[in-house]
Write an enzyme that holds these catalytic residues in place. Structure first.
Site, short mmCIF file in Angstrom:
data_model
loop_
_atom_site.label_atom_id
_atom_site.label_comp_id
_atom_site.label_asym_id
_atom_site.label_seq_id
_atom_site.Cartn_x
_atom_site.Cartn_y
_atom_site.Cartn_z
N LYS A 151 23.22 2.60 -46.22
CA LYS A 151 24.03 2.65 -44.99
C LYS A 151 25.06 1.53 -45.10
CE LYS A 151 19.73 4.15 -43.68
NZ LYS A 151 18.43 3.83 -44.30
N HIS A 207 11.78 0.32 -37.38
CA HIS A 207 12.39 0.93 -38.56
C HIS A 207 13.14 -0.08 -39.43
CE1 HIS A 207 15.50 3.56 -40.61
NE2 HIS A 207 14.40 4.26 -40.82
N LYS A 257 14.14 -3.17 -42.05
CA LYS A 257 13.63 -3.60 -43.34
C LYS A 257 14.12 -5.04 -43.56
CE LYS A 257 14.99 1.02 -43.63
NZ LYS A 257 13.82 1.65 -43.13
N ASP A 280 10.39 -18.50 -46.71
CA ASP A 280 10.49 -19.89 -46.28
C ASP A 280 11.46 -19.99 -45.09
OD1 ASP A 280 8.63 -20.50 -48.23
OD2 ASP A 280 10.16 -20.88 -49.75
N HIS A 287 19.96 6.44 -49.87
CA HIS A 287 19.44 5.92 -48.62
C HIS A 287 20.30 4.79 -48.07
CE1 HIS A 287 15.90 4.12 -46.22
NE2 HIS A 287 16.07 5.34 -45.75
N ASP A 343 38.70 -2.59 -44.90
CA ASP A 343 39.80 -3.33 -45.53
C ASP A 343 39.33 -4.35 -46.57
OD1 ASP A 343 41.59 -1.90 -43.99
OD2 ASP A 343 41.80 -3.46 -42.47
#
Length: 501
Positions: free
Chosen positions: A244, A419, A421, A426, A242, A249
């Protein structure tokens, strides 16, 4: 002519089949009994394995009951969805890490020589470093990328800057205008002599040949993650990659919630506005991101990646953010993702904000969230009002009474599909990554989470979430109880499936 008469005429023309049909009819009871006996025997034997290997007691109980009561369905389902071991990946990762040891020793010593490690003595940092098996680093810079409007131009600009190599990994790659724009950018750099390596998850997406062929013709090397390679994994579709990740470089990297497709720009009329978040980073943390890619590449391509940049450099703009990359997955000896987020919840002192499109926590997370709220922490959960997964949405409703009982606030995002996450702990620490707040991300998926310890950057994330809250509806305590009895019942039933969602 009736169907029965047609079948009789057809059998009459095939005497062998006619004899077989008579044999089956004559021994029907014996054959049925044998099939039932074998099915329940396989169910019983498989349930032993499920009890011994399933990571949670809830999952073990659910599998044991279904395997013994409905073996005809549950046995094949278990061998496809229920296994908790990923054969071969641990060995592959060990081989890859062994090949990186010389680079890694030099990387570690260079970090210390250049004062690119945080001050010692922070026990929280030590815990997370041990979980990640990667060092926390200082001298980094992070740029917050809100939605596809900011994310995709940033990635395209990074691809255009590449001089030596591009590491490119997405769960979903679409053959649509957005996907083709990125593809063409990769082709252009490959034709200019830049080494381009692409990974995608074959269950998340199946790019057609006419999408992949121009990439390969230009010299781009592209592989599916291929969780089913090896005889023991042939029917395994439970473990998804999952992640991404884009690395250019060894100097800059992108990680976050967006996949590659039109809907992530809000261009799909059926989906509408898409709310998501990515992060672009510079500094020594980039090398820790490429460790994750190198391990996945070795599994998919059976090739040790050489020629990567392992020379840690501080961010060009002089920023000094502390950062850590936390790859996690089903082959970890500990439940890395679970322990990381439990640690984050337990260390919160006055603020804990969690944004997740799939919020299906187990009992330990509910307890940790309740304890945080009882300590006086401002605990808020942000979820989409319109989910793309009905089962997850139903499950989520069932948690509301337990959350509201401790004073936890739940918001449902109404502007579009949310969508991203993101968590805020704090005022100095936040995370952006690919992991949802559910069993699949905690235990089954390969995920990556970026942790940033910096008051200024965390302040940006706080302001971003405050905007999200302004586009959300606060769920009123008692709202679940006002739903129909059938809705509450099915919500509880959906919750029972949480271990396999």
């Amino acid at each position: 002519m009736t169907l029965r008469a047609s079948c009789r005429n057809w059998l009459a023309r095939h005497p062998r089949l006619q004899r077989s049909a008579r044999f089956l009819k004559r021994h029907r009871r014996r054959i049925t009994g044998t099939v039932v006996f074998v099915a329940h025997l396989l169910g019983a034997l498989t349930s032993v394995r499920a009890i011994m290997e399933t990571r949670t007691s809830q999952g073990a109980i659910a599998w044991a009951i279904s395997l013994n009561t409905m073996p005809y369905v549950a046995v094949p389902a278990y061998w496809v969805f229920g296994r908790s071991d990923f054969n071969g990946y641990i060995t592959a990762r060990r081989t890859e890490r062994e090949s990186l040891k010389p680079f890694w020793r030099n990387f570690d010593s260079t970090l210390r020589e250049r004062s690119l490690v945080p001050e010692p003595g922070n026990s929280g940092t030590t815990v997370v470093e041990r979980l990640a098996k990667l060092p926390a680093t200082s001298g980094n810079h992070a740029e917050l990328l809100i939605d596809g409007e900011q994310t995709f131009p940033s990635i395209l600009e990074g691809i255009a800057r590449a001089e030596h190599y591009i590491l490119f990994q997405f769960y979903i790659i679409r053959d649509d205008p957005t996907g083709r724009e990125i593809r063409d950018a990769l082709i252009q750099r490959a034709q200019a002599g830049v080494r381009c390596l692409v990974l995608y998850d074959e269950f998340g997406s199946k790019p057609p040949d006419d999408y992949l062929a121009p990439l390969r013709d230009a010299g781009v090397r592209i592989f599916p993650f291929n969780t089913t390679q090896g005889d023991a994994n042939r029917f395994q579709i439970n473990f998804r990659n999952h992640r991404k990740i884009v690395v250019v470089d060894g100097l800059e990297a992108w990680v976050g919630g967006l996949n590659l497709g039109d809907e992530y720009k809000g261009l799909d009329p059926e989906v509408g506005y898409w709310r998501d978040t990515h992060i672009r980073v510079e500094g020594p943390v980039v090398q820790t991101v490429q460790v994750s890619f190198a391990e996945d590449w070795y599994w998919a391509a059976r090739e040790v990646l050489e020629g990567l940049n392992w020379d840690p450099q501080p961010a060009k703009n002089g920023a000094d953010m502390r950062m850590l990359c936390l790859p996690s997955g089903p082959v970890d000896p500990l439940e890395t993702c679970t322990l990381f987020f439990l640690h984050a919840i337990n260390t919160a002192e006055h603020r804990l904000w969690i944004a997740s499109p799939y919020f299906v926590p187990d009992a330990q997370f509910i307890s940790a969230l309740q304890l945080a709220a009882l300590r006086g922490v401002d605990v808020r959960i942000l979820i989409p009002d319109e989910s793309d997964n009905g089962l997850v949405d139903l499950s989520c409703w069932s948690y509301l009474p337990e959350l509201h009982a401790a004073g936890i606030e739940v918001y449902r995002y109404e502007k579009g599909f949310m969508h991203h996450k993101v968590t805020v702990i704090d005022d100095r620490y936040c995370t952006i990554g690919t992991a949802n707040f559910d069993n699949r991300s905690f235990r089954l998926n390969f995920e990556v989470t970026m942790g940033v310890e910096d008051e200024s950057f965390t302040g940006e994330v706080i302001r971003m979430l405050e905007t999200d809250f302004s586009h959300s509806r606060k769920v009123v305590p008692g709202e679940f109880g006002e739903k129909s009895a059938w809705f509450r019942f099915w919500s509880r039933v959906a919750r029972l499936t949480a271990p396999v969602q």
